[in-house]
Design an enzyme around this catalytic site. Structure first.
Site, PDB file in Angstrom:
ATOM      1  N   GLU A 135      39.157  49.672  37.855  1.00 45.51           N
ATOM      2  CA  GLU A 135      40.409  48.932  37.779  1.00 45.51           C
ATOM      3  C   GLU A 135      41.649  49.748  38.139  1.00 45.51           C
ATOM      4  OE1 GLU A 135      40.602  47.088  33.921  1.00 45.51           O
ATOM      5  OE2 GLU A 135      38.958  45.727  34.376  1.00 45.51           O
TER       6      GLU A 135
ATOM      7  N   ARG B 293      26.149  50.148  31.689  1.00 47.41           N
ATOM      8  CA  ARG B 293      27.264  50.726  32.435  1.00 47.41           C
ATOM      9  C   ARG B 293      28.114  51.557  31.482  1.00 47.41           C
ATOM     10  NH1 ARG B 293      32.938  48.265  34.055  1.00 47.41           N
ATOM     11  NH2 ARG B 293      33.700  50.214  34.885  1.00 47.41           N
TER      12      ARG B 293
ATOM     13  N   GLU C 117      32.128  43.863  34.464  1.00 47.41           N
ATOM     14  CA  GLU C 117      32.728  43.627  33.140  1.00 47.41           C
ATOM     15  C   GLU C 117      33.110  42.171  33.001  1.00 47.41           C
ATOM     16  OE1 GLU C 117      36.278  45.735  31.796  1.00 47.41           O
ATOM     17  OE2 GLU C 117      35.379  47.598  32.479  1.00 47.41           O
TER      18      GLU C 117
ATOM     19  N   ASN D 226      35.405  43.006  37.783  1.00 47.91           N
ATOM     20  CA  ASN D 226      35.697  42.876  36.357  1.00 47.91           C
ATOM     21  C   ASN D 226      36.576  41.647  36.208  1.00 47.91           C
ATOM     22  OD1 ASN D 226      34.467  45.334  36.010  1.00 47.91           O
ATOM     23  ND2 ASN D 226      36.303  46.423  35.332  1.00 47.91           N
TER      24      ASN D 226
ATOM     25  N   HIS E 132      37.301  56.144  34.383  1.00 42.59           N
ATOM     26  CA  HIS E 132      37.798  54.997  33.619  1.00 42.59           C
ATOM     27  C   HIS E 132      39.042  55.464  32.857  1.00 42.59           C
ATOM     28  CE1 HIS E 132      36.385  50.908  31.959  1.00 42.59           C
ATOM     29  NE2 HIS E 132      37.558  51.125  31.393  1.00 42.59           N
TER      30      HIS E 132
ATOM     31  N   TYR F  91      37.978  38.374  33.361  1.00 40.22           N
ATOM     32  CA  TYR F  91      38.011  37.905  31.976  1.00 40.22           C
ATOM     33  C   TYR F  91      38.515  36.487  31.818  1.00 40.22           C
ATOM     34  CZ  TYR F  91      36.926  42.594  30.366  1.00 40.22           C
ATOM     35  OH  TYR F  91      36.283  43.782  30.125  1.00 40.22           O
TER      36      TYR F  91
HETATM   37  C1  GBH Z   1      39.206  45.936  31.031  1.00 38.22           C
HETATM   38  O1  GBH Z   1      40.460  45.625  31.566  1.00 38.22           O
HETATM   39  C2  GBH Z   1      38.993  47.425  30.897  1.00 38.22           C
HETATM   40  O2  GBH Z   1      38.234  47.938  31.976  1.00 38.22           O
HETATM   41  C3  GBH Z   1      38.354  47.824  29.600  1.00 38.22           C
HETATM   42  O3  GBH Z   1      38.464  49.204  29.429  1.00 38.22           O
HETATM   43  C4  GBH Z   1      38.984  47.054  28.460  1.00 38.22           C
HETATM   44  O4  GBH Z   1      38.549  47.479  27.216  1.00 38.22           O
HETATM   45  C5  GBH Z   1      38.652  45.597  28.675  1.00 38.22           C
HETATM   46  O5  GBH Z   1      39.045  45.152  29.923  1.00 38.22           O
HETATM   47  C6  GBH Z   1      39.275  44.662  27.643  1.00 38.22           C
HETATM   48  O6  GBH Z   1      40.672  44.680  27.710  1.00 38.22           O
HETATM   49  O7  GBH Z   1      49.771  41.527  30.405  1.00 38.22           O
HETATM   50  O8  GBH Z   1      50.448  42.962  32.251  1.00 38.22           O
HETATM   51  O9  GBH Z   1      49.481  43.929  30.297  1.00 38.22           O
HETATM   52  C7  GBH Z   1      40.697  44.246  31.715  1.00 38.22           C
HETATM   53  C8  GBH Z   1      41.767  43.960  32.721  1.00 38.22           C
HETATM   54  C9  GBH Z   1      44.072  43.836  33.174  1.00 38.22           C
HETATM   55  C10 GBH Z   1      43.201  42.769  31.255  1.00 38.22           C
HETATM   56  C11 GBH Z   1      45.447  43.781  32.578  1.00 38.22           C
HETATM   57  C12 GBH Z   1      44.567  42.734  30.650  1.00 38.22           C
HETATM   58  C13 GBH Z   1      46.871  42.647  30.966  1.00 38.22           C
HETATM   59  C14 GBH Z   1      47.979  42.553  31.938  1.00 38.22           C
HETATM   60  N1  GBH Z   1      43.058  43.904  32.127  1.00 38.22           N
HETATM   61  N2  GBH Z   1      45.579  42.655  31.663  1.00 38.22           N
HETATM   62  S1  GBH Z   1      49.533  42.776  31.173  1.00 38.22           S
END
Ligand code: GBH
Length: 471
Positions: free
Chosen positions: A174, A81, A379, A313, A127, A315
């Site tokens: 996202e 991807r 992801e 996606n 993105h 985590y």
């Molecule tokens: C992804 O986002 C992205 O698609 C990717 O590009 C990136 O490198 C990867 O994850 C790793 O970070 O505390 O309010 O700032 C992940 C989704 C959503 C995770 C927002 C972090 C932080 C919220 N992200 N979150 S805040």
């Protein structure tokens, strides 16, 4: 939950592999006719990235793409991807602006090399790297008519040039991050918010909801164009991919149980409810009132049903408590600390990330039940604490990441083989350490270590681990 044996295998069609995004890996921001994106300028502004570094080189993948393909082959993936850089293909971004044939040629070679290696391309159109010219011209995503038309034309260009070989399309990566981090918190490009210490312009109480509204519409129009003009001949699939982490009530108090659903409504339902169900979550209307824009009947007809699958996606998992004033979290509070003081899982380098495999399984079940679409996990990954401060030989022994992937792949198997969830892909984030947005290069998510002095790539144990799982 019963233990699942590692012997159960996914079907041959299951797409496993790794994910990246153009701005995080390509570099060569000023090469072969590429136009600037909003992240070019933003990442160069002092104070925008933790280590003060920008995306001008990144992992140098525009030049070193053959090495990336070699790694993918070595890891034995079935799919990869990656995202296309809009301003590499249309340097000024707009529907009447010229196409950059050198950009087309780059992605053509890349796609052909993947196919030759037996790797299925899974392509993200957007993105986060909006062409700077569109931001300058009409304020980018804040302008509904212009952004929807320009994005749709960009998507059509990609379908017509690459769609003979690309059968898996993601419209937007996202949108929550685009709206909240770009226009609410102001920590991502284009850096707009109400906080005048951080950003010169913006309105955090209004712009995120407006931007999201337009981004969904742009996504929906691109899907409509694909279905009407390309799908019959090209036969591919198209959808959106949403970030979203499992939300668990902090304890069993009714307020906290309700809060967990409110957190999901603001993080996921904001996009998924319109796209799959045809309405905004009622709780969002309750909180935002007329700050949440409405669609016309004609617009709803385009938005509802505009994704062939659920792109996921994810985590982590958060414990949710009622209360607080963070509107972007639906006025709920997030924590990793349980009532008895213990932590939910293992800390990552990223403060927002802990491991919790049961949450991954629960989220898959929740989404499948609620939206009733096949799920592509697009992801999932982990940043090992202080990895950047270790030597290469230490860093590649990424035990915490291996454990994370072990937990998640077992949870995935449980969801598929025990719970019956229809999951069709798994992409680890990320193939390489890369430009981690506002974190610069300090936070590493790769299964491959990148030495930024030499651009040499070193496979970590986690890459070997996922190769062994093999799906
Ligand atoms: C992804 O986002 C992205 O698609 C990717 O590009 C990136 O490198 C990867 O994850 C790793 O970070 O505390 O309010 O700032 C992940 C989704 C959503 C995770 C927002 C972090 C932080 C919220 N992200 N979150 S805040």
């Amino acid at each position: 939950m019963a233990a699942v044996t590692q012997t159960q295998k996914f079907s041959k069609q299951f797409l496993w592999g790794f994910a990246t995004a153009a701005f995080q890996i390509e570099g060569s921001t000023n090469t072969d006719g590429r136009g600037p994106s909003i992240w070019d300028a933003f990442s160069r502004e002092p104070g925008r990235t933790l280590d003060g570094r920008d995306g001008d080189v990144a992992t140098d993948s525009y030049r070193l793409w053959k090495e990336d393909v070699k790694l993918l082959k070595e890891y034995g993936v079935r799919a990869y991807r990656f995202s296309l850089s809009w301003s590499r293909l249309i340097p000024l971004g707009g529907r009447d602006d010229p196409v950059n044939e050198q950009g087309i040629a780059f992605y053509n070679s890349f796609i052909d090399a993947l196919l030759e290696a037996g790797i299925t391309p899974f392509v993200t159109l957007y993105h986060w790297d909006l062409p700077q010219a569109l931001h300058d011209r009409y304020n980018g995503w804040l302008n509904k008519d212009e952004s929807v038309k320009d994005y749709t034309r960009y998507a059509q260009l990609c379908f017509s040039r690459f769609g003979d070989r690309v059968k898996h399309w993601l419209t937007i990566n996202e949108p929550w991050c685009v709206a909240i981090l770009g226009y609410g918190r102001g920590v991502f490009a284009p850096g707009r918010s109400s906080d005048r210490n951080r950003n010169a312009e913006g309105d955090s109480s209004r712009e995120p909801w407006i931007v999201a509204h337009h981004v969904i519409l742009a996504h929906a129009h691109a899907v409509k164009a694909y279905r009407e003009e390309f799908k019959a001949t090209q036969g591919g699939e198209i959808g959106i991919t949403l970030n979203g982490d499992w939300a668990m009530p902090y304890d069993e108090s009714p307020d906290n149980v309700a809060a967990a659903q409110h957190a999901l409504d603001f993080a996921i339902g904001w996009y998924a409810d319109p796209v799959y169900l045809g309405f905004y979550p009622p709780y969002m209307k309750e909180v935002l009132g007329d700050r949440l824009p409405e669609y016309s009947a004609e617009e709803w007809a385009i938005v509802k049903g505009s994704s062939d699958f659920y792109g996921m996606n994810t985590y982590t998992t958060n414990l949710i408590k009622a209360g607080g004033k963070d509107e972007f979290q639906g006025n709920t509070q997030y924590t990793f600390t349980r009532p008895d003081g213990t932590q939910l899982g293992t800390h990552a380098h990223s403060p927002w990330l802990q491991s919790y495999p049961d949450g991954f399984r629960a989220l898959l079940n929740y989404l499948y039940k609620k939206y009733q679409k096949p799920i592509y996990v697009t992801e999932n990954g982990f940043s090992v604490k202080d990895e950047s401060f270790k030597s290469v030989s230490e860093a590649i022994k990424d035990t915490d990441r291996v454990d994370y992937f072990k937990g998640v792949t077992n949870a995935l198997k449980a969801a598929v083989f025990e719970d019956g969830v229809d999951v069709r892909s798994y992409f680890g984030w990320s193939l390489l350490d890369n430009f981690e947005w506002a974190d610069g290069y300090e936070t590493r998510f790769g299964v491959t270590y990148v030495d930024y002095e030499t651009q040499k790539r070193y496979p970590k144990d986690s890459a070997r681990y996922l190769t062994k799982v093999g799906f």
